[in-house]
Design an enzyme around this catalytic site. Structure first.
Site, PDB file in Angstrom:
ATOM      1  CB  VAL A   1      69.090 -68.805 -19.071  1.00 22.96           C
ATOM      2  CG1 VAL A   1      67.638 -68.707 -18.618  1.00 22.96           C
ATOM      3  CG2 VAL A   1      70.034 -68.455 -17.931  1.00 22.96           C
ATOM      4  CB  CYS A   2      65.664 -70.346 -21.851  1.00 23.74           C
ATOM      5  SG  CYS A   2      64.082 -70.562 -22.700  1.00 23.74           S
ATOM      6  CB  THR A   3      66.355 -72.029 -26.407  1.00 24.46           C
ATOM      7  OG1 THR A   3      66.107 -70.619 -26.452  1.00 24.46           O
ATOM      8  CG2 THR A   3      65.035 -72.773 -26.283  1.00 24.46           C
TER       9      THR A   3
END
Length: 225
Positions: free
Chosen positions: A100-102
């Site tokens: 998720v995300c970075t």
């Protein structure tokens, strides 16, 4: 059959990157969700919330789903050999390897994005090519056993998509309804393309410190490689 989810729980994690999918995964039938870190000491998320890992790397089983959330704490993981080795080892045995995300940058540093379609937070999207990935600007991107999500709130969409793959669409929709997940944001500034120039500039300024550190780390490691 119990499905085991392993979510990396590290200092300065973005808590919603973790707790969004956690809520979805933990709501699924026959699911066991583990928060995994090097030790069992509480860790503090990037916005101050304390989180409690419940499983050490050394004790972790193989997971059906391995999930790496993002946040400012990702920067430290990019040069953390112990964590990168753990991610590589568990990814080799997981049914789905996810982020998720970075968190996708950690997968990239572990060598897991080469030649694969992937996404991440909009403010880190340009880093993906450096890991050999094929960047895709979508909220949830699947490439075989690899599933990556965009920034922060996309972790809920991502969690539902993963549950649908494991347990079927009806189970995912049942969870969605149970959580009353029917977002209607009050503003249309959720993407760079829809935000005003002033809001975009303010958001970039707020995240600039972490981004500069990330750029320096990745530049240094690329030079060494």
């Amino acid at each position: 059959m119990t499905h085991h989810f392993g979510i990396l729980c590290f200092p300065a994690v973005q808590q919603l990157d973790l707790t969004g999918p956690y809520e979805v995964f933990a709501s699924a039938r026959d699911a066991k969700v583990h928060l995994v870190w090097k030790d069992l000491e509480p860790v503090r998320a990037s916005t101050g919330l304390w989180l409690q890992p419940d499983m050490r790397f050394a004790d972790a089983p193989d997971f059906d789903v391995l999930c790496v959330p993002g946040g400012a704490g990702v920067n430290a993981l990019l040069t953390d050999d112990e964590t990168l080795t753990f991610v590589r080892d568990k990814a080799a045995k997981a049914r789905f390897v996810t982020s998720v995300c970075t968190g996708s940058l950690v997968l990239g540093r572990a060598g897991l994005l080469e030649g694969r379609r992937a996404t991440t937070h909009w403010n880190a999207h340009d880093f993906l090519e450096g890991f050999g990935a094929m960047p895709v600007k979508e909220r949830v991107v699947r490439d075989g056993s690899l599933i990556t999500a965009g920034g922060v709130t996309s972790g809920i969409d991502f969690g539902l998509a993963v549950v649908a793959e494991l347990l079927g669409r009806e189970e995912a929709e049942t969870i969605q309804l149970s959580l009353e997940y029917a977002p209607e944001p009050p503003f249309g500034s959720g993407l760079p393309e829809t935000a005003s120039p002033s809001v975009l500039a303010a958001a970039k300024a707020r995240m600039s410190g972490s981004r500069r550190e990330r750029e320096a780390l990745l530049s240094a490691t690329s030079a060494k490689g």
